[in-house]
Design a protein around this motif. Structure first.
Motif, PDB file in Angstrom:
ATOM      1  N   MET A   1       0.864  -1.175   0.007  1.00 26.60           N
ATOM      2  CA  MET A   1       0.097   0.008  -0.178  1.00 26.60           C
ATOM      3  C   MET A   1       0.937   1.260  -0.103  1.00 26.60           C
ATOM      4  N   ARG A   2       2.132   1.230   0.318  1.00 23.73           N
ATOM      5  CA  ARG A   2       2.831   2.404   0.015  1.00 23.73           C
ATOM      6  C   ARG A   2       3.459   2.611  -1.385  1.00 23.73           C
ATOM      7  N   GLU A   3       3.100   3.657  -1.960  1.00 19.98           N
ATOM      8  CA  GLU A   3       3.420   3.854  -3.349  1.00 19.98           C
ATOM      9  C   GLU A   3       4.375   5.118  -3.848  1.00 19.98           C
ATOM     10  N   PRO A   4       5.049   5.064  -4.764  1.00 15.32           N
ATOM     11  CA  PRO A   4       5.966   6.108  -5.183  1.00 15.32           C
ATOM     12  C   PRO A   4       4.809   7.206  -5.642  1.00 15.32           C
ATOM     13  N   ALA A   5       5.435   8.515  -5.476  1.00 12.55           N
ATOM     14  CA  ALA A   5       4.630   9.640  -5.183  1.00 12.55           C
ATOM     15  C   ALA A   5       5.604  10.845  -5.676  1.00 12.55           C
ATOM     16  N   ILE A   6       5.001  11.588  -6.840  1.00 18.35           N
ATOM     17  CA  ILE A   6       5.780  12.795  -7.118  1.00 18.35           C
ATOM     18  C   ILE A   6       4.577  13.922  -7.527  1.00 18.35           C
ATOM     19  N   ALA A   7       4.822  15.078  -6.993  1.00 21.10           N
ATOM     20  CA  ALA A   7       3.934  16.214  -7.491  1.00 21.10           C
ATOM     21  C   ALA A   7       4.819  17.181  -8.082  1.00 21.10           C
ATOM     22  N   TRP A   8       4.134  17.764  -9.175  1.00 15.68           N
ATOM     23  CA  TRP A   8       5.397  18.417 -10.187  1.00 15.68           C
ATOM     24  C   TRP A   8       4.242  19.533 -10.570  1.00 15.68           C
ATOM     25  N   TRP A   9       4.727  20.856 -10.263  1.00  9.94           N
ATOM     26  CA  TRP A   9       3.903  22.156 -10.676  1.00  9.94           C
ATOM     27  C   TRP A   9       5.100  23.380 -10.822  1.00  9.94           C
ATOM     28  N   PRO A  10       5.824  23.594 -11.915  1.00  9.04           N
ATOM     29  CA  PRO A  10       6.730  24.561 -11.917  1.00  9.04           C
ATOM     30  C   PRO A  10       6.332  25.901 -11.509  1.00  9.04           C
ATOM     31  N   GLY A  11       7.084  26.635 -10.570  1.00  8.98           N
ATOM     32  CA  GLY A  11       6.579  27.820 -10.068  1.00  8.98           C
ATOM     33  C   GLY A  11       5.776  27.761  -8.867  1.00  8.98           C
ATOM     34  N   ARG A  12       5.208  26.597  -8.705  1.00 12.65           N
ATOM     35  CA  ARG A  12       4.216  26.674  -7.433  1.00 12.65           C
ATOM     36  C   ARG A  12       4.707  25.677  -6.344  1.00 12.65           C
ATOM     37  N   ILE A  13       5.186  24.581  -6.951  1.00 10.36           N
ATOM     38  CA  ILE A  13       5.781  23.456  -6.064  1.00 10.36           C
ATOM     39  C   ILE A  13       7.277  23.548  -6.141  1.00 10.36           C
ATOM     40  N   ALA A  14       8.025  23.848  -4.984  1.00  9.94           N
ATOM     41  CA  ALA A  14       9.225  24.131  -4.847  1.00  9.94           C
ATOM     42  C   ALA A  14      10.167  22.812  -5.217  1.00  9.94           C
ATOM     43  N   ALA A  15      11.154  22.910  -6.187  1.00 11.82           N
ATOM     44  CA  ALA A  15      11.938  22.092  -6.997  1.00 11.82           C
ATOM     45  C   ALA A  15      12.638  21.310  -5.971  1.00 11.82           C
ATOM     46  N   GLY A  16      12.782  20.105  -5.826  1.00 11.50           N
ATOM     47  CA  GLY A  16      13.901  19.334  -5.144  1.00 11.50           C
ATOM     48  C   GLY A  16      13.692  19.168  -3.720  1.00 11.50           C
ATOM     49  N   THR A  17      12.184  19.158  -3.383  1.00 10.20           N
ATOM     50  CA  THR A  17      11.596  19.048  -1.913  1.00 10.20           C
ATOM     51  C   THR A  17      11.341  17.832  -1.794  1.00 10.20           C
ATOM     52  N   VAL A  18      11.424  17.082  -0.504  1.00 13.26           N
ATOM     53  CA  VAL A  18      11.144  15.840  -0.130  1.00 13.26           C
ATOM     54  C   VAL A  18      10.236  16.164   1.234  1.00 13.26           C
ATOM     55  N   ASN A  19       8.886  15.941   1.128  1.00 11.73           N
ATOM     56  CA  ASN A  19       8.038  15.949   2.193  1.00 11.73           C
ATOM     57  C   ASN A  19       7.590  14.461   2.698  1.00 11.73           C
ATOM     58  N   PHE A  20       7.635  14.174   4.254  1.00  8.09           N
ATOM     59  CA  PHE A  20       7.429  13.074   4.726  1.00  8.09           C
ATOM     60  C   PHE A  20       5.795  13.003   5.101  1.00  8.09           C
ATOM     61  N   GLN A  21       5.133  13.900   4.777  1.00  2.00           N
ATOM     62  CA  GLN A  21       3.576  14.017   4.930  1.00  2.00           C
ATOM     63  C   GLN A  21       2.764  12.540   4.896  1.00  2.00           C
ATOM     64  N   LEU A  22       2.087  12.073   5.860  1.00  2.00           N
ATOM     65  CA  LEU A  22       1.567  10.961   5.499  1.00  2.00           C
ATOM     66  C   LEU A  22       0.274  11.472   4.710  1.00  2.00           C
ATOM     67  N   SER A  23       0.093  10.667   3.381  1.00  2.00           N
ATOM     68  CA  SER A  23      -0.825  11.275   2.570  1.00  2.00           C
ATOM     69  C   SER A  23      -1.287  10.029   1.807  1.00  2.00           C
ATOM     70  N   ASN A  24      -2.369  10.140   1.175  1.00  2.00           N
ATOM     71  CA  ASN A  24      -3.134   8.992   0.527  1.00  2.00           C
ATOM     72  C   ASN A  24      -3.805   9.458  -0.678  1.00  2.00           C
ATOM     73  N   VAL A  25      -3.980   8.527  -1.607  1.00  2.00           N
ATOM     74  CA  VAL A  25      -4.391   8.578  -2.981  1.00  2.00           C
ATOM     75  C   VAL A  25      -5.944   9.436  -2.968  1.00  2.00           C
ATOM     76  N   MET A  26      -6.637   9.225  -1.972  1.00  2.00           N
ATOM     77  CA  MET A  26      -7.991   9.702  -1.802  1.00  2.00           C
ATOM     78  C   MET A  26      -7.575  11.347  -1.376  1.00  2.00           C
ATOM     79  N   ASP A  27      -6.534  11.897  -0.967  1.00  2.00           N
ATOM     80  CA  ASP A  27      -6.294  13.209  -0.999  1.00  2.00           C
ATOM     81  C   ASP A  27      -6.171  13.940  -2.386  1.00  2.00           C
ATOM     82  N   LEU A  28      -5.893  13.114  -3.590  1.00  2.00           N
ATOM     83  CA  LEU A  28      -5.973  13.780  -4.696  1.00  2.00           C
ATOM     84  C   LEU A  28      -7.366  14.381  -5.077  1.00  2.00           C
ATOM     85  N   TYR A  29      -8.350  13.940  -4.648  1.00  2.00           N
ATOM     86  CA  TYR A  29      -9.728  14.123  -4.942  1.00  2.00           C
ATOM     87  C   TYR A  29      -9.893  15.642  -4.071  1.00  2.00           C
ATOM     88  N   THR A  30      -9.715  15.706  -2.950  1.00  2.00           N
ATOM     89  CA  THR A  30      -9.846  17.107  -2.550  1.00  2.00           C
ATOM     90  C   THR A  30      -9.078  17.957  -2.831  1.00  2.00           C
TER      91      THR A  30
END
Length: 521
Positions: free
Chosen positions: A315-344
């Protein structure tokens, strides 16, 4: 005031106003969902072969989320969770045919996604988004359950897995659709060679996605692209250009082609100059399917087990968020997150309030993605099989209330097999309940879940005292949906895919199953 100064002020005001308009415009949204790709399949997450240069670059240009989870260790329930923002036990994508039974194959789907659910593309229509799914749907194969009946404006792909369902002669009956019209089948018109693994289907899916992006960009139309290729689901496949190129065998060939395809999608966004107005998220539906064999399964990195299990590898999955100019490049965030969060999160980015008439399990990750904060760090992760809560993670601690293994004692000793999967010489599996004294692991020290804490230790008691109230509150407030995945007498079901008569591709119905039908409402 001189004309030069006035002109400068006008320019400054116009630029500022233009920036506000850009910031106020909802971004395009692209969700790239892989099929059975494991956490350890990316070079950036430690895969030694380093054969994912585009995904690794995507992580370097965006945010890597190492603590990202799916909602279920199987295809259908996890996809239903992504598109509804709700646990499968809420949206009906589970079974009551057996305790903690992982029902998910097309043969077992009596119904499909409930008409009571509100899917992400339906919500995005409120802001005028045009939505397209490319690839695997897997939320019901009959006409009333297909994507165009559930908010999508366009679809190119298949309603179910490419290894089934089978008819009585053993031939796969897998239709491919262009919108509402059946245009062929996987193993005939779309030429998936099960012996060599050669197919151009990923390239077709790539072109469908690129054409959609270009058309919407030209029309200056906000869009949602759900690109759900399935090449890494056994039997894996790749086009001739990639076959035999990987150090990892045929599965690696498929990963290389998908990596290439994702690179093409991102480069197209740049060439159209819309990368700064497009939010892109990459992940997988569940962990690598270890039962598929060494040549057709991926890597779950340091985590235990894989697909079908509620251990980390499932159940733990590879995940990358990408949005140049809005999401800081080269960041690693250890927030517990879930595929259902993509909806909200997608609704938040689009400026749309989520439905207020139902319980949502997805949280808004925009503070994490755009500000790199960890404001949601204490949120729980629920691990379900069927309608059974198997485990829960809170912070660094994970409590297993149910496990399945051939021998719990051997499992604790670190015997080299995955509990719940086939073991040579052993034909039965044991489900083990730990309700009173759950197995608790510290995932920071022990990501492989090898060393459960001693129930006598102060650390165990402290972790349990924080986890137990969360579990009790969840169970008390949970309202389960009507099960959609119960086994049924397949002979009474209408298996003919819509439009098959036109192509003469209607195969025999499958054999009967011993299960009594329990029709969903």
């Amino acid at each position: 005031m001189s004309g030069t100064v006035l002109a400068f002020l006008c320019t400054l005001i116009c630029v500022s106003w233009s920036k506000k308009l850009v910031d106020a415009s909802p971004p395009n949204i692209i969700i790239l969902l892989m099929d059975d790709m494991g956490w350890g399949d990316l070079g950036v997450l430690g895969q030694p072969s380093k054969e994912t240069p585009n995904l690794d670059a995507m992580a370097a240009q965006g945010m890597l989320l190492p603590n990202f989870y799916t909602a279920n260790p199987l295809c259908s329930p996890s996809r239903a969770a992504l598109l509804t923002g709700r646990l499968p036990v809420r949206n009906g994508f589970y079974t009551t045919n057996g305790h903690a039974r992982n029902a998910y194959t097309p043969q077992e789907i009596v119904g499909g996604i409930s008409r009571d659910e509100i899917l992400l593309p339906q919500m995005l229509k409120k802001k005028g988004y045009i939505s397209k799914i490319v690839g695997k749907w897997h939320l019901g194969h009959r006409a009333q359950y297909l994507p165009l009946k559930n908010g999508f404006d366009e679809w190119f792909g298949a309603p179910n897995c490419h290894f089934g369902p089978y008819n009585n002669s053993g031939r796969p009956n897998i239709p491919v659709y262009n919108n509402s019209e059946m245009v062929g089948r996987y193993y005939e018109e779309f030429k998936i060679d099960r012996k060599t693994g050669e197919s151009n289907l990923t390239q077709i899916y790539l072109q469908e996605g690129l054409d959609f992006i270009r058309r919407q960009s030209l029309a200056r139309q906000a869009f949602f692209l759900y690109w759900a290729a399935d090449a890494t689901h056994a039997p894996v496949y790749a086009s001739r250009r990639f076959l035999g190129k990987s150090r990892r065998g045929r599965y690696g060939d498929a990963v290389m082609e998908l990596d290439y395809s994702l690179g093409r999608i991102l480069s197209t966004l740049r060439s159209l100059a819309i990368e700064n107005s497009t939010f892109v998220f990459f992940t997988s539906d569940n962990g690598a399917a270890l039962t598929s064999g060494p040549n057709e399964s991926g890597s779950n990195g340091p985590f235990l087990c894989g697909k079908e299990t509620t251990y980390e590898g499932g159940m733990r999955e590879p995940a990358i968020a990408w949005w140049p100019g809005r999401i800081a490049a080269g960041t690693v965030n250890f927030q517990l997150s879930n595929v259902m969060d993509l909806y909200t999160t997608s609704l938040s980015l689009a400026g749309i309030s989520p439905p207020d008439d139902r319980a949502l399990d997805g949280l808004d990750l925009t503070p994490v993605l755009l500000n790199s904060s960890q404001a949601l760090q204490n949120r729980p992760i629920f691990y379900y099989r069927g309608n059974q809560l198997m485990a829960l993670r809170l912070g660094q601690y994970k409590a297993h209330y149910w496990t399945w293994t051939n021998s719990l004692d051997e499992f604790k000793k670190g015997v080299n097999f995955c509990p719940g999967q086939e073991v040579p010489g052993v034909t039965t599996h044991e489900q083990k309940e730990h309700t009173m004294q759950p197995l608790i692991f510290h995932l920071g020290r022990d990501p492989g879940e090898k060393f459960p804490l001693s129930v006598l230790s102060e650390e165990y008691q402290d972790a349990l005292s924080r986890i137990s109230p969360v579990v009790e509150r969840h169970k008390k407030t949970l309202v389960a949906g009507i099960p959609q995945l119960n086994m049924c007498d397949l002979a009474v079901m209408n298996w003919a895919p819509a439009g098959c008569e036109k192509l003469g591709k209607c195969l025999d119905v499958p054999k009967s199953s011993p299960w009594k039908c329990e029709w969903p409402h």
